[in-house]
Design an enzyme around this catalytic site. Structure first.
Site, PDB file in Angstrom:
ATOM      1  N   GLU B  55       0.859  -1.180   0.000  1.00  0.00           N
ATOM      2  CA  GLU B  55       0.000   0.000   0.000  1.00  0.00           C
ATOM      3  C   GLU B  55       0.897   1.232   0.000  1.00  0.00           C
ATOM      4  O   GLU B  55       1.800   1.366   0.810  1.00  0.00           O
ATOM      5  CB  GLU B  55      -0.876   0.044   1.260  1.00  0.00           C
ATOM      6  CG  GLU B  55      -1.979  -0.993   1.259  1.00  0.00           C
ATOM      7  CD  GLU B  55      -2.776  -0.959   2.556  1.00  0.00           C
ATOM      8  OE1 GLU B  55      -3.597  -1.863   2.751  1.00  0.00           O
ATOM      9  OE2 GLU B  55      -2.555  -0.043   3.381  1.00  0.00           O
ATOM     10  N   ASP B  66      -5.488   9.625  10.227  1.00  0.00           N
ATOM     11  CA  ASP B  66      -4.179   9.086  10.569  1.00  0.00           C
ATOM     12  C   ASP B  66      -3.623   9.664  11.861  1.00  0.00           C
ATOM     13  O   ASP B  66      -3.863  10.824  12.201  1.00  0.00           O
ATOM     14  CB  ASP B  66      -3.195   9.362   9.426  1.00  0.00           C
ATOM     15  CG  ASP B  66      -3.430   8.417   8.263  1.00  0.00           C
ATOM     16  OD1 ASP B  66      -3.310   7.192   8.475  1.00  0.00           O
ATOM     17  OD2 ASP B  66      -3.761   8.894   7.169  1.00  0.00           O
ATOM     18  N   TYR B 181     -10.644  -4.405   3.601  1.00  0.00           N
ATOM     19  CA  TYR B 181      -9.679  -3.980   4.609  1.00  0.00           C
ATOM     20  C   TYR B 181     -10.455  -3.786   5.902  1.00  0.00           C
ATOM     21  O   TYR B 181     -11.279  -2.874   6.009  1.00  0.00           O
ATOM     22  CB  TYR B 181      -9.037  -2.666   4.150  1.00  0.00           C
ATOM     23  CG  TYR B 181      -7.866  -2.170   4.987  1.00  0.00           C
ATOM     24  CD1 TYR B 181      -7.921  -2.142   6.380  1.00  0.00           C
ATOM     25  CD2 TYR B 181      -6.713  -1.695   4.379  1.00  0.00           C
ATOM     26  CE1 TYR B 181      -6.854  -1.678   7.135  1.00  0.00           C
ATOM     27  CE2 TYR B 181      -5.648  -1.213   5.125  1.00  0.00           C
ATOM     28  CZ  TYR B 181      -5.733  -1.203   6.502  1.00  0.00           C
ATOM     29  OH  TYR B 181      -4.691  -0.728   7.249  1.00  0.00           O
TER      30      TYR B 181
END
Lengths: 403, 277
Positions: B55, B66, B181
């Site tokens: 990725e 994040d 995911y």
């Protein structure tokens, strides 16, 4: 294409105002965003919710705020008749309390036990900390480190009200970074936490919900103007960071074609030199913080730092409904520089005995450029959306004075 | 309009892993961190160090989902001149030497929107990208990029989270392709540790809804956890811990220290070691 016969229907079911708005959030938040939407729809349809909110607005926040004819400024400019919608007289000193009262009542209906917020100038942080004290809910406010520096009085105020103020050092340490950090908190605490967003931006339903809570400003102004002048105003003027006070004033008038509207963005040191916060004038459409809207960004889609002397306008985006009103041409978006705002700040203090916040000083800065040339029967209604006590240190510094 | 055939690399890689009887190891790194040249060396050596899928983070100024490690990586890359065009160049250069290891671009929508969706999809496909993960595009916004990406022959890999309940899962999975995911923690990248018992339940739940491979990420930092997770799911993803390895090997001015590239490869090798014993 068919001409829209109303500007007041948006957003659509998916939260779009034209191409703007939407729900651009991480999957973790999506179920909660949908739950907020459902809860808000239910509350809107429940008259007891509005009754409760109205009671707090009247007896706690002090609404309705007056509509005041600014005679000395009107004489000074020698043209249009200038009225102020006095939202700086609300409890906590700005229009922000209209929204935080609405959202915390919703959070209580949703049985959320913890509140978070972002703040720039600290006005929304104070208004959130205030309602959290009122309803005994823990409150965490994210605030950029740069803003903490320049808005110390509000930081101390939030602490007195029992809130935890978390300094945000990422990015430039201003409002956009505070919003990133609040979203990060929300993702990690999604089950317990309600995020009280302070402006008419973010993922659907926030832009519409914040607008609805702030529209009390325009509804009152409309009735008060009819009483004072027997007619609607000719022009509305309001400053714009995210744009909640402006959409609150404008929305009830959007379908009155005789009423012109001016949203005043912060031109900082000047739009041509690139240090400003005027998303509509100097930006282009992009996606940030849950919605598509005009953003200050570079060629690669990286968000640029905004600049304004006013911490409350120092944001590289704008609420999506404003982007739509801009493209549809219904509202004129203009700008005022730091210098114009500083001059208006001092002028208003001297002429009217009202120390305005730096945010509405931008609105007044623009008014000062149009009022002299308008006829004496032209009525301007400007939103005085906050008071300037919080800004005296910033202004003193800008004027080279030590307090 | 029907969808163009995708590159097939993702499906092939998971089939190979299945045949070998082991779970896969997915590395996440931010493209161009700490600078373009150093990153290119890191990237080219990842398959040999044990990465089964790669990725590549597309740097963004405001990575809302994040944690501090990947925020800092984005800023380092942007500071060193990274942009979408250079990210795609890195993919091209990787493809020149490796035509099997899948590359998935991961990030936020605005840099793609700014590049232009159609141009981006064409350029990404041509560069050798196999799939996309875009954090701030939930299924409610599928018309933006997901549907065009599928038509253009790119896999669109969706994040499922602990808050995605059984009622919502079909919506999330509807246009998902390549793999799913699973975000194993409530929160941002690199901040909390995963609990394997919970992951096991979550993976079983996902498997009731989809036949696609399932990769699990967020909060995996050790070789032991990689091994545990790869036994439960089809692959384990490590991001922040590898990104930290870059951060820990920069000098005071942020320049890469000697041996940074080898250190990152050694670390990836260590993380994946439990999968090949």
């Amino acid at each position: 294409m068919k001409q829209a016969n109303t500007y007041r229907e948006g957003p659509d079911e998916a939260g779009h105002f034209g191409i703007f708005g939407g729900r651009f959030v991480a999957e973790t938040l999506m179920p909660l965003i949908l739950a907020v939407e459902t809860a808000y729809e239910a509350a809107s349809a429940d008259s007891s919710f509005q009754v409760e909110l109205d009671d707090y607005l009247k007896n706690y926040a002090g609404r309705p705020s007056p509509l005041y004819f600014a005679r000395r400024l009107t004489d000074h400019f020698g043209g249009a008749k200038i009225y102020f919608k006095r939202d700086e007289l609300n409890h906590t000193g700005s229009h922000k309390i209209n929204n935080t009262l609405g959202q915390i009542l919703l959070a209580r209906r949703m049985k959320k036990t913890r509140i978070i917020a972002e703040t720039g100038a600290g006005q929304h942080g104070v208004a959130t900390a205030t309602v959290c004290a009122l309803f005994d809910l823990p409150c965490v406010v994210y605030m950029g480190a740069t803003d903490i520096e320049r808005q110390q009085p509000n930081v101390f105020r939030m602490k007195l009200l029992g809130a935890e103020v978390v300094p945000v050092t990422s990015g430039t340490g201003t409002l956009k970074d505070a919003m990133n950090e609040a979203l990060r908190d929300w993702v990690a605490n999604v089950e317990s936490t309600f995020y009280i967003i302070g402006t008419a931006a973010g993922p659907h339903p926030y832009p519409a919900m914040v607008r609805d809570f702030q529209s009390v400003i325009g509804r009152e102004a409309r009735a008060q103007m009819m009483e004072a002048e027997g007619r609607l105003p000719d022009s509305l003027v309001a400053c714009i960071g995210g744009g909640s006070n402006a959409i609150g004033l404008f929305h009830p008038f959007l379908d009155d074609p005789s009423v012109r509207m001016f949203g005043v963005e912060a031109a900082g040191h000047g739009i041509e030199i690139g240090e400003h916060a005027a998303s509509l004038t100097g930006g282009r459409p992009g996606v940030l913080h849950g919605n598509r809207t005009y953003l200050l960004q570079n060629d690669d889609g990286q968000i640029l730092d905004a600049h304004s002397i006013s911490a409350g306008l120092d944001y590289p985006g704008i609420g999506p409904e404003h982007s739509w009103l801009h493209e549809s041409g219904r509202v004129d978006y203009v700008s005022a520089t730091d210098a114009q705002a500083l001059e208006a700040f001092q002028l208003c203090s001297l002429k009217e005995g009202i120390i305005p916040a730096l945010e509405p000083s931008h609105a007044l800065g623009y008014v000062s450029t149009i009022a002299p040339d308008l006829p004496k029967d032209h009525i301007i209604c400007m939103n005085m959306c906050g008071r300037g006590d919080k800004d005296i240190f910033t202004v003193a510094k800008a004027l080279g004075t030590t307090i | 309009m029907t969808n163009a055939a995708d590159s097939g690399r993702i499906a092939k890689r998971f089939a190979t892993l299945k045949a070998a009887g082991r779970g896969g190891f997915v590395t996440f790194l931010t493209a161009g961190d700490p600078d373009h040249e150093t990153f290119e060396k890191i990237l080219l050596g990842l398959p040999d160090a044990g990465a089964d899928l790669i990725e590549l983070g597309m740097p963004f100024s405001d990575p809302m989902a994040d944690g501090p490690a990947i925020q800092a990586a984005s800023l380092r890359a942007l500071g060193a001149g990274a942009n979408m065009g250079r990210t795609l160049e890195l993919v091209k250069s990787f493809r020149a030497q490796d035509d099997d290891t899948p590359i998935i671009l991961m990030g936020y929508y605005n840099p793609i929107y700014s590049y232009g969706v159609d141009t981006f999809l064409t350029d990404a496909r041509e560069a050798g990208v196999d799939g996309l993960i875009v954090v701030d595009l939930p299924p409610e916004e599928d018309d933006e990029l997901c549907v065009p990406a599928l038509k253009a022959g790119l896999n669109f890999i969706r994040l499922a989270t602990p808050t995605t309940d059984d009622e919502r899962l079909p919506t999330v999975l509807q246009n998902t392709s390549g793999f799913v995911y699973y975000v194993s923690v409530l929160g941002i990248t690199g901040t909390k540790a995963v609990a394997s018992a919970e992951v096991e339940r979550a993976v079983a739940r996902l498997q009731r809804h989809t036949a696609l491979p399932i990769a699990v990420g967020f909060g995996i930092r050790t070789a032991e956890t990689v091994r545990d997770i790869a036994m439960i799911a089809d692959a384990a993803v490590v991001g922040s811990a590898i990104v930290d390895c870059i951060a820990n090997n920069l000098d005071e001015e942020g320049r890469p220290s000697d041996g940074l590239v080898d250190k990152v490869h050694d670390y990836v090798r260590e993380l994946s070691s439990g999968l090949r014993s």
